[in-house]
Every structure is written in structure tokens, then in C-alpha cells.
Scaffold this motif. Structure first.
Motif, PDB file in Angstrom:
ATOM      1  N   UNK A  79       0.884  -1.211   0.059  1.00 25.37           N
ATOM      2  CA  UNK A  79      -0.011  -0.020   0.111  1.00 25.37           C
ATOM      3  C   UNK A  79       0.750   1.351   0.039  1.00 25.37           C
ATOM      4  N   UNK A  80       2.011   1.211   0.529  1.00 30.96           N
ATOM      5  CA  UNK A  80       3.035   2.119   0.628  1.00 30.96           C
ATOM      6  C   UNK A  80       3.578   2.617  -0.506  1.00 30.96           C
ATOM      7  N   UNK A  81       3.805   1.752  -1.394  1.00 26.49           N
ATOM      8  CA  UNK A  81       4.420   1.776  -2.683  1.00 26.49           C
ATOM      9  C   UNK A  81       3.236   2.517  -3.506  1.00 26.49           C
ATOM     10  N   UNK A  82       2.035   1.970  -3.482  1.00 31.16           N
ATOM     11  CA  UNK A  82       1.008   2.500  -4.309  1.00 31.16           C
ATOM     12  C   UNK A  82       0.769   4.050  -3.974  1.00 31.16           C
ATOM     13  N   UNK A 199      11.357   1.676  -5.345  1.00 31.63           N
ATOM     14  CA  UNK A 199      10.542   2.939  -5.871  1.00 31.63           C
ATOM     15  C   UNK A 199      10.882   4.182  -4.621  1.00 31.63           C
ATOM     16  N   UNK A 200      11.199   3.882  -3.677  1.00 32.44           N
ATOM     17  CA  UNK A 200      11.569   5.044  -2.758  1.00 32.44           C
ATOM     18  C   UNK A 200      12.730   5.558  -3.161  1.00 32.44           C
ATOM     19  N   UNK A 201      13.866   4.933  -3.292  1.00 29.78           N
ATOM     20  CA  UNK A 201      14.948   5.368  -3.807  1.00 29.78           C
ATOM     21  C   UNK A 201      15.122   5.887  -5.149  1.00 29.78           C
ATOM     22  N   UNK A 202      14.224   5.420  -6.162  1.00 26.63           N
ATOM     23  CA  UNK A 202      13.948   5.969  -7.336  1.00 26.63           C
ATOM     24  C   UNK A 202      13.644   7.497  -7.243  1.00 26.63           C
ATOM     25  N   UNK A 203      12.568   7.858  -6.206  1.00 31.62           N
ATOM     26  CA  UNK A 203      12.089   9.087  -5.966  1.00 31.62           C
ATOM     27  C   UNK A 203      13.087   9.896  -5.402  1.00 31.62           C
ATOM     28  N   UNK A 204      13.896   9.341  -4.546  1.00 35.41           N
ATOM     29  CA  UNK A 204      15.019  10.223  -3.690  1.00 35.41           C
ATOM     30  C   UNK A 204      16.062  10.499  -4.738  1.00 35.41           C
ATOM     31  N   UNK A 205      16.442   9.560  -5.574  1.00 36.75           N
ATOM     32  CA  UNK A 205      17.699  10.058  -6.504  1.00 36.75           C
ATOM     33  C   UNK A 205      17.086  10.964  -7.463  1.00 36.75           C
ATOM     34  N   UNK A 215       7.342  14.657  -4.426  1.00 43.53           N
ATOM     35  CA  UNK A 215       6.070  14.455  -4.341  1.00 43.53           C
ATOM     36  C   UNK A 215       5.699  14.263  -2.786  1.00 43.53           C
ATOM     37  N   UNK A 216       4.477  14.979  -2.624  1.00 39.68           N
ATOM     38  CA  UNK A 216       4.032  15.214  -1.082  1.00 39.68           C
ATOM     39  C   UNK A 216       3.694  13.857  -0.513  1.00 39.68           C
ATOM     40  N   UNK A 217       3.369  12.576  -1.112  1.00 37.43           N
ATOM     41  CA  UNK A 217       3.088  11.406  -0.664  1.00 37.43           C
ATOM     42  C   UNK A 217       4.404  10.700  -0.272  1.00 37.43           C
ATOM     43  N   UNK A 220       4.460   9.873   3.776  1.00 35.03           N
ATOM     44  CA  UNK A 220       3.437   9.013   4.120  1.00 35.03           C
ATOM     45  C   UNK A 220       3.622   7.335   3.607  1.00 35.03           C
ATOM     46  N   UNK A 221       4.177   7.511   2.404  1.00 37.55           N
ATOM     47  CA  UNK A 221       4.458   6.332   1.778  1.00 37.55           C
ATOM     48  C   UNK A 221       5.721   5.576   2.545  1.00 37.55           C
ATOM     49  N   UNK A 222       6.880   6.375   2.762  1.00 32.70           N
ATOM     50  CA  UNK A 222       7.659   5.772   3.416  1.00 32.70           C
ATOM     51  C   UNK A 222       7.323   5.314   4.917  1.00 32.70           C
ATOM     52  N   UNK A 223       6.407   5.904   5.480  1.00 31.20           N
ATOM     53  CA  UNK A 223       5.769   5.671   6.919  1.00 31.20           C
ATOM     54  C   UNK A 223       5.138   4.065   6.798  1.00 31.20           C
ATOM     55  N   UNK A 224       4.345   4.135   5.738  1.00 31.65           N
ATOM     56  CA  UNK A 224       3.746   2.812   5.392  1.00 31.65           C
ATOM     57  C   UNK A 224       4.760   1.723   5.166  1.00 31.65           C
TER      58      UNK A 224
END
Length: 243
Positions: A79-82, A199-205, A215-217, A220-224
Motif C-alpha cells: 500500500x505504501x508503494x501504491x 521506488x522510494x530510492x528512485x524518487x529520492x535520487x 512528491x507530497x506523498x 506517508x509512503x515511507x511511513x507505510x
């Protein structure tokens, strides 16, 4: 690995299975499917790999029990990835063969899950030799397909050649060694959690190196994702803290 002796045939059978399901087949499916589907859809498919590994490991790998806590943790991580990728991951591109391309991405995720199980069940063998054999067999299987589809490469720019060498050495060669080590040591279920980080590291890089908008999400996504990982690995974390 040795090509003679009692366990040699069984080891090389596993090498062939790992080469097909961990490398050649998913690379083929993803490289074709991602030309058609929204890129976020492929990211979500890769995040589903741990959910696919869980029942397979429960059936085939001793000690990898599919408990309710693990299942809930993996669902929270997915769900966090979505949340991170957003609803556009499921938007239609309107391209031809889109449904088939989506099935290809899902099939690639299934291949990675199956490959992880084969890696865990492979008989004891030197890990470096195992990783080298898997990549060699995958290359032998895949090279004829590449030559048939793309033809013999022509003039290759120096920068492209350097990128090719980098991709072969680090994200493929070294990654294969680490993948084998982690699966053999900690199991395929644990390694599956890596898919939540991609996907988290893809966004950060993307934000740091390519100046893409944050992204504002993300928070929240990292927390999930972290909550899902912690819940699914609560037993291991508890043992670590008790030390």
C-alpha cells in the motif's frame, strides 16, 4: 560450480532455473512490457514480489511460515508503494497490447518470486561460483534473442559503452552475488522486502540528481513501507533488540 560429481547435475539444474526465472525471462518481459504500460505500473508490480514470495516460501522453503502478521505487513508495504507512485500507475495509456504488456509485468514479478525460491533451495555450493554460473547461463540464453531482435550492434559511443560496463558490473554482477548471499542466508521472504525500497530510492535520487519535484506523498509512503517491513520482520527485530 563443478560439472562432475554426484551433486553437479542437480546444482546445474538449479543454475538453469535461476538463470531463466531470475534473469532472462523477467528481463525480457519487463523490457517489452514497459514500452507500453505506464512506468508506475511496473513499479507496483515489482512491489508485489514479496506478496508472491510469501505463499511460495510457505509451501517450498522449510521455516518460512506465512503468518498473518507477515501477510498484513507485506500488504501495508505494498500500500505504501501504491501511495508513493499514485493512481496514475493504473491509468490506461491507450496503447495497443496494453493488457498483454500488463500481464508481462505481472509475469516478471512472478518470475522473480519463483527465482528466489530456486535460489534458496539450490544445494550448497560456492556462492561466487553460483552467481557467476547463473549470469553466464542467462547471457547464453538471452544473447541469441537480443541478436535476433536488435541485430549486431554498430558503432557504440564511449559513454554508452561505459554505461553498459557499469550496468554489467554493479547492478547486475555484484547485485547477483549479493542476491544469492542474502537469499541463502536470510531467505527469499526477507530479500523480497528490498522491492519496497526500490521506488522510494528512485524518487529520492530523482529529486537529488535530476531536480524532479518532491512528491507530497513520499513521507506517508515511507511511513507505510517502514511499518510494513517492521511488522513482517517483527520476530527478527525482537531478537536483535534482545541482544
Amino acid at each position: 560450480p563443478p560439472v562432475r560429481g554426484r551433486p553437479a547435475g542437480r546444482v546445474w539444474a538449479f543454475v538453469l532455473a535461476m538463470a531463466v526465472f531470475s534473469n532472462a525471462l523477467p528481463f525480457l518481459l519487463l523490457s517489452w512490457g514497459q514500452q507500453v504500460v505506464a512506468s508506475g505500473f511496473a513499479g507496483v508490480c515489482m512491489a508485489v514480489v514479496p506478496l508472491l514470495v510469501l505463499p511460495l516460501a510457505h509451501v517450498f522453503v522449510p521455516g518460512e511460515v506465512m503468518s498473518l502478521r507477515r501477510l498484513v505487513g507485506f500488504c501495508i508495504g505494498t500500500a505504501g508503494v501504491i501511495v508513493l507512485i499514485g493512481p496514475e500507475a493504473f491509468a490506461s495509456t491507450g496503447a495497443s497490447f496494453e493488457a498483454l504488456a500488463k500481464l508481462a509485468c505481472v509475469g516478471a514479478a512472478c518470475c522473480y518470486a519463483i527465482g528466489g525460491i530456486f535460489t534458496r533451495l539450490c544445494p550448497a555450493v560456492d556462492l561466487l561460483a553460483l552467481a557467476a554460473a547463473v549470469l553466464l547461463v542467462a547471457a547464453v540464453l538471452f544473447a541469441p534473442v537480443a541478436l535476433y531482435v536488435e541485430g549486431w550492434p554498430g558503432d557504440v559511443p564511449g559513454l554508452s559503452l561505459a554505461a553498459l560496463v557499469y550496468l554489467g558490473l554493479l547492478p547486475t554482477g555484484v547485485a547477483q552475488i549479493l542476491l544469492v548471499m542474502v537469499i541463502r542466508d536470510a531467505g527469499p521472504v526477507f530479500l523480497g522486502l528490498v522491492n519496497y525500497q526500490v521506488p522510494v530510492w528512485s524518487v529520492i535520487f530523482g529529486v537529488v540528481l535530476l531536480a524532479e519535484p518532491l512528491p507530497p506523498s513520499l513521507v506517508l509512503a515511507m511511513g507505510l513501507i517502514l511499518a510494513g517491513v517492521a511488522l513482517s520482520q517483527w520476530g527478527a527485530l525482537s531478537r536483535l533488540f534482545r541482544r
